[in-house]
Design an enzyme around this catalytic site. Structure first.
Site, PDB file in Angstrom:
ATOM      1  N   ARG A  12      43.889  76.349   3.380  1.00 51.52           N
ATOM      2  CA  ARG A  12      43.006  75.451   4.145  1.00 51.52           C
ATOM      3  C   ARG A  12      42.377  74.402   3.222  1.00 51.52           C
ATOM      4  O   ARG A  12      42.774  73.248   3.227  1.00 51.52           O
ATOM      5  CB  ARG A  12      41.931  76.289   4.876  1.00 51.52           C
ATOM      6  CG  ARG A  12      41.152  75.516   5.930  1.00 51.52           C
ATOM      7  CD  ARG A  12      40.014  74.686   5.382  1.00 51.52           C
ATOM      8  NE  ARG A  12      39.026  75.448   4.631  1.00 51.52           N
ATOM      9  CZ  ARG A  12      38.047  74.877   3.935  1.00 51.52           C
ATOM     10  NH1 ARG A  12      37.937  73.567   3.904  1.00 51.52           N
ATOM     11  NH2 ARG A  12      37.192  75.603   3.235  1.00 51.52           N
ATOM     12  N   ASP A  13      41.433  74.799   2.386  1.00 51.65           N
ATOM     13  CA  ASP A  13      40.761  73.834   1.503  1.00 51.65           C
ATOM     14  C   ASP A  13      41.795  73.185   0.583  1.00 51.65           C
ATOM     15  O   ASP A  13      41.736  71.987   0.294  1.00 51.65           O
ATOM     16  CB  ASP A  13      39.688  74.566   0.676  1.00 51.65           C
ATOM     17  CG  ASP A  13      38.563  73.656   0.215  1.00 51.65           C
ATOM     18  OD1 ASP A  13      38.813  72.469   0.000  1.00 51.65           O
ATOM     19  OD2 ASP A  13      37.426  74.144   0.064  1.00 51.65           O
ATOM     20  N   HIS A 204      31.196  79.282  -3.376  1.00 57.51           N
ATOM     21  CA  HIS A 204      32.371  78.428  -3.114  1.00 57.51           C
ATOM     22  C   HIS A 204      32.252  77.227  -4.051  1.00 57.51           C
ATOM     23  O   HIS A 204      31.599  76.236  -3.748  1.00 57.51           O
ATOM     24  CB  HIS A 204      32.331  78.009  -1.641  1.00 57.51           C
ATOM     25  CG  HIS A 204      33.447  77.111  -1.199  1.00 57.51           C
ATOM     26  ND1 HIS A 204      34.476  77.544  -0.376  1.00 57.51           N
ATOM     27  CD2 HIS A 204      33.690  75.797  -1.425  1.00 57.51           C
ATOM     28  CE1 HIS A 204      35.290  76.540  -0.118  1.00 57.51           C
ATOM     29  NE2 HIS A 204      34.834  75.466  -0.744  1.00 57.51           N
ATOM     30  N   HIS A 206      33.717  74.219  -6.297  1.00 56.26           N
ATOM     31  CA  HIS A 206      34.789  73.284  -6.654  1.00 56.26           C
ATOM     32  C   HIS A 206      34.682  73.009  -8.151  1.00 56.26           C
ATOM     33  O   HIS A 206      33.631  73.203  -8.761  1.00 56.26           O
ATOM     34  CB  HIS A 206      34.698  72.021  -5.790  1.00 56.26           C
ATOM     35  CG  HIS A 206      35.241  72.236  -4.405  1.00 56.26           C
ATOM     36  ND1 HIS A 206      36.518  71.904  -4.042  1.00 56.26           N
ATOM     37  CD2 HIS A 206      34.680  72.800  -3.306  1.00 56.26           C
ATOM     38  CE1 HIS A 206      36.723  72.234  -2.777  1.00 56.26           C
ATOM     39  NE2 HIS A 206      35.618  72.791  -2.293  1.00 56.26           N
ATOM     40  N   CYS A 237      37.725  68.014  -0.394  1.00 53.61           N
ATOM     41  CA  CYS A 237      37.387  67.634   0.971  1.00 53.61           C
ATOM     42  C   CYS A 237      37.686  66.156   1.146  1.00 53.61           C
ATOM     43  O   CYS A 237      37.258  65.336   0.331  1.00 53.61           O
ATOM     44  CB  CYS A 237      35.914  67.934   1.244  1.00 53.61           C
ATOM     45  SG  CYS A 237      35.400  67.373   2.873  1.00 53.61           S
ATOM     46  N   ASN A 246      39.145  73.745  -5.648  1.00 51.24           N
ATOM     47  CA  ASN A 246      38.296  74.928  -5.812  1.00 51.24           C
ATOM     48  C   ASN A 246      38.590  75.557  -7.161  1.00 51.24           C
ATOM     49  O   ASN A 246      39.636  75.320  -7.766  1.00 51.24           O
ATOM     50  CB  ASN A 246      38.633  75.972  -4.747  1.00 51.24           C
ATOM     51  CG  ASN A 246      38.354  75.479  -3.353  1.00 51.24           C
ATOM     52  OD1 ASN A 246      39.194  74.844  -2.737  1.00 51.24           O
ATOM     53  ND2 ASN A 246      37.169  75.756  -2.857  1.00 51.24           N
TER      54      ASN A 246
HETATM   55  P1  HMG Z   1      34.095  63.892  16.953  1.00 52.91           P
HETATM   56  O1  HMG Z   1      35.015  62.693  16.911  1.00 52.91           O
HETATM   57  O2  HMG Z   1      32.626  63.656  16.852  1.00 52.91           O
HETATM   58  O3  HMG Z   1      34.395  64.831  18.218  1.00 52.91           O
HETATM   59  O4  HMG Z   1      34.566  64.852  15.798  1.00 52.91           O
HETATM   60  P2  HMG Z   1      34.274  64.592  19.753  1.00 52.91           P
HETATM   61  O5  HMG Z   1      33.772  65.866  20.317  1.00 52.91           O
HETATM   62  O6  HMG Z   1      33.543  63.309  20.045  1.00 52.91           O
HETATM   63  O7  HMG Z   1      35.808  64.404  20.195  1.00 52.91           O
HETATM   64  C1  HMG Z   1      36.581  63.282  19.796  1.00 52.91           C
HETATM   65  C2  HMG Z   1      38.048  63.593  19.980  1.00 52.91           C
HETATM   66  O8  HMG Z   1      38.436  64.640  19.101  1.00 52.91           O
HETATM   67  C3  HMG Z   1      38.398  64.080  21.388  1.00 52.91           C
HETATM   68  O9  HMG Z   1      39.721  63.685  21.641  1.00 52.91           O
HETATM   69  C4  HMG Z   1      38.349  65.569  21.239  1.00 52.91           C
HETATM   70  O10 HMG Z   1      39.104  66.236  22.186  1.00 52.91           O
HETATM   71  C5  HMG Z   1      38.933  65.744  19.843  1.00 52.91           C
HETATM   72  P3  HMG Z   1      40.065  62.551  22.731  1.00 52.91           P
HETATM   73  O11 HMG Z   1      39.487  63.047  23.995  1.00 52.91           O
HETATM   74  O12 HMG Z   1      39.374  61.338  22.195  1.00 52.91           O
HETATM   75  O13 HMG Z   1      41.558  62.466  22.664  1.00 52.91           O
HETATM   76  N1  HMG Z   1      38.486  67.012  19.237  1.00 52.91           N
HETATM   77  C6  HMG Z   1      39.296  67.945  18.738  1.00 52.91           C
HETATM   78  N2  HMG Z   1      40.633  68.016  18.615  1.00 52.91           N
HETATM   79  C7  HMG Z   1      41.140  69.132  18.059  1.00 52.91           C
HETATM   80  N3  HMG Z   1      40.373  70.161  17.616  1.00 52.91           N
HETATM   81  C8  HMG Z   1      39.048  70.127  17.699  1.00 52.91           C
HETATM   82  C9  HMG Z   1      38.463  68.982  18.285  1.00 52.91           C
HETATM   83  N4  HMG Z   1      37.172  68.630  18.522  1.00 52.91           N
HETATM   84  C10 HMG Z   1      37.203  67.431  19.111  1.00 52.91           C
HETATM   85  N5  HMG Z   1      38.307  71.139  17.261  1.00 52.91           N
HETATM   86  C11 HMG Z   1      34.751  66.970  14.708  1.00 52.91           C
HETATM   87  C12 HMG Z   1      33.863  66.039  15.499  1.00 52.91           C
HETATM   88  C13 HMG Z   1      33.873  68.063  14.128  1.00 52.91           C
HETATM   89  C14 HMG Z   1      35.803  67.548  15.632  1.00 52.91           C
HETATM   90  C15 HMG Z   1      35.432  66.145  13.571  1.00 52.91           C
HETATM   91  O14 HMG Z   1      34.449  65.469  12.858  1.00 52.91           O
HETATM   92  C16 HMG Z   1      36.234  66.995  12.660  1.00 52.91           C
HETATM   93  O15 HMG Z   1      37.263  67.534  13.043  1.00 52.91           O
HETATM   94  N6  HMG Z   1      35.777  67.138  11.373  1.00 52.91           N
HETATM   95  C17 HMG Z   1      36.402  68.045  10.442  1.00 52.91           C
HETATM   96  C18 HMG Z   1      36.353  67.498   9.044  1.00 52.91           C
HETATM   97  C19 HMG Z   1      36.949  68.529   8.115  1.00 52.91           C
HETATM   98  O16 HMG Z   1      37.772  69.331   8.496  1.00 52.91           O
HETATM   99  N7  HMG Z   1      36.517  68.493   6.834  1.00 52.91           N
HETATM  100  C20 HMG Z   1      37.005  69.415   5.861  1.00 52.91           C
HETATM  101  C21 HMG Z   1      36.540  70.829   6.090  1.00 52.91           C
HETATM  102  S1  HMG Z   1      34.881  71.140   5.527  1.00 52.91           S
HETATM  103  C22 HMG Z   1      35.065  71.401   3.826  1.00 52.91           C
HETATM  104  O17 HMG Z   1      36.116  71.195   3.276  1.00 52.91           O
HETATM  105  C23 HMG Z   1      33.904  71.975   3.061  1.00 52.91           C
HETATM  106  C24 HMG Z   1      34.091  73.472   2.749  1.00 52.91           C
HETATM  107  O18 HMG Z   1      35.281  73.702   2.017  1.00 52.91           O
HETATM  108  C25 HMG Z   1      32.891  73.967   1.907  1.00 52.91           C
HETATM  109  C26 HMG Z   1      32.587  73.054   0.724  1.00 52.91           C
HETATM  110  O19 HMG Z   1      33.465  72.858  -0.136  1.00 52.91           O
HETATM  111  O20 HMG Z   1      31.472  72.543   0.705  1.00 52.91           O
HETATM  112  C27 HMG Z   1      34.143  74.302   4.023  1.00 52.91           C
HETATM  113 MG    MG Z   2      35.517  73.423  -0.123  1.00 58.49          MG
END
Ligand code: HMG
Ligand code: MG
Length: 298
Positions: A12-13, A204, A206, A237, A246
């Site tokens: 994933r990450d 966690h 990095h 990210c 990581n």
């Molecule tokens: P948004 O655009 O605000 O969502 O995104 P929305 O509710 O307004 O929906 C917009 C569109 O997205 C719609 O589609 C929804 O259906 C669709 P449309 O009707 O326009 O065709 N949608 C989805 N599609 C699939 N799966 C879903 C989903 N939700 C809405 N779950 C949202 C908000 C949170 C979804 C978006 O910002 C997003 O997906 N962000 C994820 C970013 C990400 O994955 N970042 C990396 C992971 S975090 C990380 O790495 C940190 C970590 O490792 C810890 C660390 O290191 O600190 C965990």
């Molecule tokens: Mg991370």
């Protein structure tokens, strides 16, 4: 012999930030190879929006093709109810929600304020309780934010406490941009452990500045017994530019093994896996331990 739980986050990450889009079958093979190496908890994918993170667009396929082994956990990220429902329909039995201790990063990464992220999680917790699905929580920017700079430990503690109160069995503190050192990790742990039981805290880290393993060691000394890591040191990210992978799982296992701490991981098989995935991604093996063991074996 004491033990440490490792949450392998490579699939994933590790893959969410790669320029190369790995075919689904290769992702499944990666998860299998990690399980062969002895990893018991493998974060398999994330049910986020494909517009936001195209690398994870095949989340449902990954979960469907996965051959689940008894006793192993394959958690997935679920940012909202839609993600949760798709994840569970695809066979996920463990999920994780993620928010941030920094407002700017929350906005960039999940398009919401921290408060709004909790509003999105509420139906996830409700559904997960009804389904008997354990929910993990992540707090990003636990040390610093790419947009706001240093983040006060108390802010992290506040968000971590809210996640646990909302229903997370564990909260993982993310040094998203990998700028922490033991000097900043210790006050963070002190602040969080004042409001969250120590056994519910995971690290966690990095490794942007090469401090990941030092931070693991400091956190271990503090009493933390759960660490997230990524095979081959993959990771990053997409919304934290410049942040690298990581802490490498092989570095973590090497460190712990030498202290007589059981992780259940076969280091040689893990290094083989790290070499394999690095080749698939067309990049050199990032981890020092991986490279050293590879040289020693040649
Ligand atoms: P948004 O655009 O605000 O969502 O995104 P929305 O509710 O307004 O929906 C917009 C569109 O997205 C719609 O589609 C929804 O259906 C669709 P449309 O009707 O326009 O065709 N949608 C989805 N599609 C699939 N799966 C879903 C989903 N939700 C809405 N779950 C949202 C908000 C949170 C979804 C978006 O910002 C997003 O997906 N962000 C994820 C970013 C990400 O994955 N970042 C990396 C992971 S975090 C990380 O790495 C940190 C970590 O490792 C810890 C660390 O290191 O600190 C965990
Ligand atoms: Mg991370």
């Amino acid at each position: 012999m004491s033990s440490v739980r490792i949450v392998e986050v490579g699939p994933r990450d590790g893959l969410q930030n790669e320029a190369v889009l790995l075919p689904t079958q290769k992702k499944v093979e990666l998860i299998d190879r990690l399980a062969d190496a002895g990893l018991r908890e493998i974060e398999a994918t994330s049910f986020v929006s494909p517009q936001w993170v195209p690398q994870m667009a095949d989340h449902a396929d990954v979960m469907r093709r996965l051959v689940r082994r008894p006793g192993l956990r394959y958690p997935v990220l679920t940012p909202n109810l839609r993600g949760y429902q798709t994840a569970v329909a695809s066979g996920a039995a463990h999920v994780a929600v993620f928010t941030s201790a920094s407002e700017s990063f929350a906005r960039k990464n999940i398009n919401s304020s921290i408060e709004e992220s909790f509003a999105r999680f509420a139906p996830v917790f409700e559904a997960a309780r009804a389904d008997g699905i354990p929910v993990r929580g992540y707090v990003s920017c636990a040390i610093a934010c790419p947009y706001e700079g240093r983040v006060a430990p108390e802010r992290v503690a506040h968000v971590a406490r809210r996640l646990v109160e909302a229903g997370c069995y564990e909260v993982s503190l993310g040094d998203t941009i990998g700028v922490g050192t033991p000097a900043t990790v210790m006050p963070l742990l002190e602040a969080v452990a004042a409001v969250v039981p120590l056994e519910r805290i995971a690290g966690h880290f990095h490794d942007t500045y090469g401090m990941g393993i030092a931070n693991v060691h400091a956190a271990y000394e503090f009493g933390v017994r759960v660490f997230d890591s990524s095979v081959g040191g993959l990771g990053g990210c997409p919304y934290a530019k410049g942040a690298t992978g990581n802490v490498a799982t092989e570095d973590l296992v090497y460190l712990l093994k030498d202290r007589g701490i059981d992780t259940g991981v076969d280091l040689d098989r893990l290094v083989d896996c790290a070499v394999w995935i690095s080749q698939q991604l067309g990049r050199p093996l990032a981890s020092r331990v991986g490279r050293a063991l590879q040289c020693a074996a040649a």
